[in-house]
Design a protein around this motif. Structure first.
Motif, short mmCIF file in Angstrom:
data_model
loop_
_atom_site.label_atom_id
_atom_site.label_comp_id
_atom_site.label_asym_id
_atom_site.label_seq_id
_atom_site.Cartn_x
_atom_site.Cartn_y
_atom_site.Cartn_z
N GLN A 122 0.81 -1.21 0.00
CA GLN A 122 0.00 0.00 0.00
C GLN A 122 0.85 1.27 0.00
O GLN A 122 0.49 2.26 -0.65
CB GLN A 122 -0.93 0.00 1.22
CG GLN A 122 -1.92 -1.13 1.25
CD GLN A 122 -2.86 -1.11 0.06
OE1 GLN A 122 -3.41 -0.07 -0.29
NE2 GLN A 122 -3.03 -2.26 -0.60
N LEU A 123 1.96 1.24 0.71
CA LEU A 123 2.81 2.44 0.78
C LEU A 123 3.93 2.41 -0.25
O LEU A 123 4.71 3.37 -0.34
CB LEU A 123 3.39 2.60 2.19
CG LEU A 123 2.37 2.65 3.33
CD1 LEU A 123 3.07 2.96 4.65
CD2 LEU A 123 1.27 3.65 3.05
N LYS A 124 4.02 1.29 -0.98
CA LYS A 124 4.99 1.17 -2.08
C LYS A 124 6.42 1.38 -1.61
O LYS A 124 7.21 2.08 -2.23
CB LYS A 124 4.66 2.17 -3.21
CG LYS A 124 3.21 2.15 -3.67
CD LYS A 124 2.81 0.79 -4.21
CE LYS A 124 1.36 0.81 -4.71
NZ LYS A 124 0.91 -0.54 -5.15
N GLN A 125 6.74 0.73 -0.49
CA GLN A 125 8.07 0.87 0.10
C GLN A 125 8.85 -0.44 -0.03
O GLN A 125 8.26 -1.51 -0.15
CB GLN A 125 7.95 1.26 1.57
CG GLN A 125 7.34 2.62 1.81
CD GLN A 125 8.18 3.75 1.24
OE1 GLN A 125 9.40 3.78 1.41
NE2 GLN A 125 7.54 4.67 0.54
N PRO A 126 10.17 -0.35 -0.03
CA PRO A 126 10.99 -1.57 -0.06
C PRO A 126 10.78 -2.39 1.21
O PRO A 126 10.33 -1.86 2.23
CB PRO A 126 12.42 -1.04 -0.16
CG PRO A 126 12.36 0.35 0.38
CD PRO A 126 11.01 0.87 0.01
N PRO A 127 11.09 -3.67 1.18
CA PRO A 127 10.81 -4.54 2.33
C PRO A 127 11.49 -4.07 3.61
O PRO A 127 12.55 -3.45 3.60
CB PRO A 127 11.38 -5.90 1.88
CG PRO A 127 11.39 -5.84 0.39
CD PRO A 127 11.67 -4.40 0.04
N VAL A 128 10.84 -4.40 4.73
CA VAL A 128 11.44 -4.14 6.05
C VAL A 128 12.70 -4.98 6.17
O VAL A 128 12.70 -6.18 5.89
CB VAL A 128 10.44 -4.51 7.17
CG1 VAL A 128 11.13 -4.49 8.53
CG2 VAL A 128 9.26 -3.55 7.16
#
Length: 286
Positions: free
Chosen positions: A219-225
């Motif tokens: 949803q936030l289009k961020q790279p993996p944690v």
């Protein structure tokens, strides 16, 4: 500096001297004894010192809204009316502040708004200033956990549990808060045996962590944690169990120089105060 953390049933005071938290004090109270508890706790400290106040979620509400196209001054004036239908405090009694949330692929800018009761805060300020201390800030607990770790370009998940409270899950990156939620049903996590963790609690915990990471990525289009840091009772055991179940780079939250004199139990109890002091110390060095 001093930090006073106010929870629903007790007050917790941490005292920073010579780059180390030298004292941790607490005082229990009920609805009718807050003033007396504050006086008892604060009367033991030197007057005219700088005091930060941190409120537990029992004393504020958080909502996320689209950022209005207003100036800073206009924003603060408009916020009570922007959020009045999302909280249960009368608009006339709302005091509000906000932080910007990172933009996600040019989507509408969002802000995280904290709302509290003006009348209650005025009373609190009166109680504290009668002890001849200077209030430097009043902050919500949710905005502070990122102060426990050094800023990094890699996304880090913080998982914090205080006994009898909901589990706090946050994801931070570059010193900014990207994601925050509280997971219900974990109030007794600190009492779970290894067998109980394996039988039920661990599965529920893993589901909450995975849901949070999926939201952050999809949803936030961020790279993996990249990293997960735990601050809770039995953190070493839960770290091992999570690793056994495929969660890599999980570690107990450690290496907090300011808090080296505190026990793990004390750190869990007063982590918001430690976070305030840790951030203030880093900023003064910078």
């Amino acid at each position: 500096m001093l930090v006073l953390y106010i929870s629903k049933s007790d007050l917790r005071l941490v005292d920073l001297e010579t780059a180390t938290i030298t004292h941790f004090r607490s005082e229990s109270y009920d609805a009718d004894s807050l003033k007396q508890a504050l006086h008892t706790l604060l009367s033991s400290v030197t007057k005219h010192r700088k005091l930060h106040i941190v409120l537990s979620p029992d004393f504020y509400q958080l909502v996320q809204i689209d950022k209005p196209a207003l100036s800073e001054t206009e924003m603060l004036q408009a916020l009570p009316w922007q959020v009045k239908d999302l909280v249960d405090i009368s608009p006339d009694d709302i005091i509000a502040d906000y932080i910007d949330l990172p933009s996600y692929n040019s989507q509408t800018s969002k802000i995280n708004v904290v709302v509290a009761s003006t009348s209650w805060l005025k009373q609190l300020v009166q109680y504290v200033t009668s002890s001849e201390l200077h209030i430097h800030s009043i902050q919500p607990e949710e905005w502070l956990a990122m102060g426990l770790i050094a800023p990094t370009g890699q996304a880090t998940m913080l998982v914090i549990h205080q006994p009898e409270n909901e589990l706090l899950i946050q994801i931070v990156r570059d010193g900014q808060l990207y994601f925050s939620r509280r997971a219900r049903g974990f109030g007794q996590l600190h009492l779970s045996t290894e067998a109980e963790l394996r039988d039920d609690s661990l599965d529920r915990l893993q589901l909450e962590l995975q849901r949070s990471m999926d939201y952050f990525e999809s949803q936030l289009k961020q790279p993996p944690v990249r990293d997960i840091r735990l601050l809770m009772a039995q953190s070493a055991l839960i770290t091992d169990l999570l690793r056994q179940n495929g969660f890599g780079r999980v570690e107990p939250l450690a290496n907090l120089p300011l808090a080296q004199a505190l026990s793990t139990e004390q750190l869990i109890s007063c982590w918001p105060g430690v976070a305030v002091l840790n951030r203030s110390d880093s900023e003064s060095v910078a």
